[in-house]
Design an enzyme around this catalytic site. Sequence first.
Site, PDB file in Angstrom:
ATOM      1  CE  LYS A  96      -4.413  -1.607   1.805  1.00 32.45           C
ATOM      2  NZ  LYS A  96      -4.221  -3.022   2.238  1.00 32.45           N
ATOM      3  CD  GLU A 118     -12.186   4.776   2.493  1.00 33.39           C
ATOM      4  OE1 GLU A 118     -12.282   5.994   2.251  1.00 33.39           O
ATOM      5  OE2 GLU A 118     -11.706   3.949   1.688  1.00 33.39           O
ATOM      6  CB  SER A 385       0.063  -8.220  -1.103  1.00 34.21           C
ATOM      7  OG  SER A 385      -0.708  -9.067  -0.276  1.00 34.21           O
TER       8      SER A 385
HETATM    9  C1  LIG Z   1      -5.007  -4.101   1.695  1.00 36.38           C
HETATM   10  C2  LIG Z   1      -4.267  -5.342   1.409  1.00 36.38           C
HETATM   11  C3  LIG Z   1      -4.636  -6.187   0.344  1.00 36.38           C
HETATM   12  C4  LIG Z   1      -5.860  -5.980  -0.499  1.00 36.38           C
HETATM   13  O1  LIG Z   1      -5.866  -4.838  -1.286  1.00 36.38           O
HETATM   14  P1  LIG Z   1      -5.690  -4.891  -2.869  1.00 36.38           P
HETATM   15  O2  LIG Z   1      -6.062  -3.516  -3.289  1.00 36.38           O
HETATM   16  O3  LIG Z   1      -6.600  -5.945  -3.409  1.00 36.38           O
HETATM   17  O4  LIG Z   1      -4.271  -5.215  -3.118  1.00 36.38           O
HETATM   18  C5  LIG Z   1      -3.852  -7.297   0.086  1.00 36.38           C
HETATM   19  N1  LIG Z   1      -2.757  -7.577   0.834  1.00 36.38           N
HETATM   20  C6  LIG Z   1      -2.375  -6.800   1.867  1.00 36.38           C
HETATM   21  C7  LIG Z   1      -1.173  -7.177   2.651  1.00 36.38           C
HETATM   22  C8  LIG Z   1      -3.117  -5.652   2.194  1.00 36.38           C
HETATM   23  O5  LIG Z   1      -2.747  -4.886   3.223  1.00 36.38           O
END
Ligand SMILES: *Cc1c(COP(=O)(O)O)cnc(C)c1O
Length: 401
Positions: A96, A118, A385
């Site tokens: 993010k 938010e 992610s």
């Molecule tokens: C917020 C988040 C997601 C989901 O958000 P996307 O916009 O679908 O990428 C996935 N993995 C992590 C670690 C997150 O914090």
Amino acid sequence: MTKQNFHTNYPDNNGFFGQYGGQFIPPQLKPAMDEVLKAYEDAKNDPSFQKEYEDLLKNFVGRPSPLYFAKNLTKILGGAKVYLKREDLNHTGAHKINHTLGEALLAKRMGKKKLLAETGAGQHGVALATAAALMGLECEIHMGAIDIAKQHPNVIRMKLLGAKVVSVESGGRCLKDAVDSAFGAYMQDYKTTFFGIGSVVGPHPYPMMVRDFQSVVGREAKKQIMEHEGRLPDYLIACVGGGSNAIGLFNEFLNDPEVKMIGVEPAGKSFKPGEHAATMTLGKPGTLHGMFTYLLQNDKGEPLSVHSIASGLDYPGVGPIHPDLKELGRVQYETINDVEAIDAFKRLSRIEGIIPALESSHAIAHAIKLAPALKESEIIIVNLSGRGDKDIDYIAERFPI
Ligand SMILES: *Cc1c(COP(=O)(O)O)cnc(C)c1O
């Protein structure tokens, strides 16, 4: 599959990816979205903006993130080679930060004083508050009262970073109510405030802009896999909440037909309404948060309540690029349930010494299913992610370790 160049006029000038996307907003917000679009197009073509953004990615976030060959996992699964794109190693622990820094830099360029958003579990709030602190901007995060009680460490982080956390006491006091509250505050204040959206969702230009900021993930991965293997991967796998980490990895490969792509959604506890958030699999076209997209909805077109063990995947909509990529046959969407995600969370921790976020565990779980069925010469890249530190208490309280 239709032959399409995904890198020109995608989305079109009105923000449509095929028939999805656009700007479904109250007329009084139109000037604000036009202002963001114009500022973003200027910035995109300004080498000094790009240079400052790249410098932050390198020196503040710690990019490029490694592309790690998971050799223990590969050996145990006994099929395709599995590589992990290590977004978990970024500053603040997930992908993010890639787009919140871009948004903050743009807000500053536009002369805005405040970032507003938010947050559900608080991950986006923390990433935005981090970017605001760095850029010397005020930050206001709206969060449901129930989520504030549940996600105390993230509330403390946001406050330490100087953000004002507004407790939302209306409705179900969760994410949806926080969105309504933040949107209301923005309508009052859009001349001095920038809305920092947390994924590839919302009205044009946000899905395009957040995609562009996240696409660094795939650009790096492409270069790195060429260095490791001298060829493109056979599969890319990423989890899908709003869809930003997935499109971040996929974007650079969209015009390479030999690369197959899989988005993984949460099947939660079951496929009964309210017990999952599998929007791409079970949703229907509808309008939500300023965009036309797939939506888990009731007969009246109202969003259904959703569930996933991973709070970052807990969203009844999805970024508009994903329905288009599905209908074009370019990306395939699969589901993983809570139990499978927890199993993958534990297995990756034990086998590779990497504790993944519960969101990312959905992508890992799908790779665990797929790899054994493939040849040893084939290659999978999974987008890791985020890191799972935020999830350890939740897991430890509920499941034997
Ligand atoms: C917020 C988040 C997601 C989901 O958000 P996307 O916009 O679908 O990428 C996935 N993995 C992590 C670690 C997150 O914090």
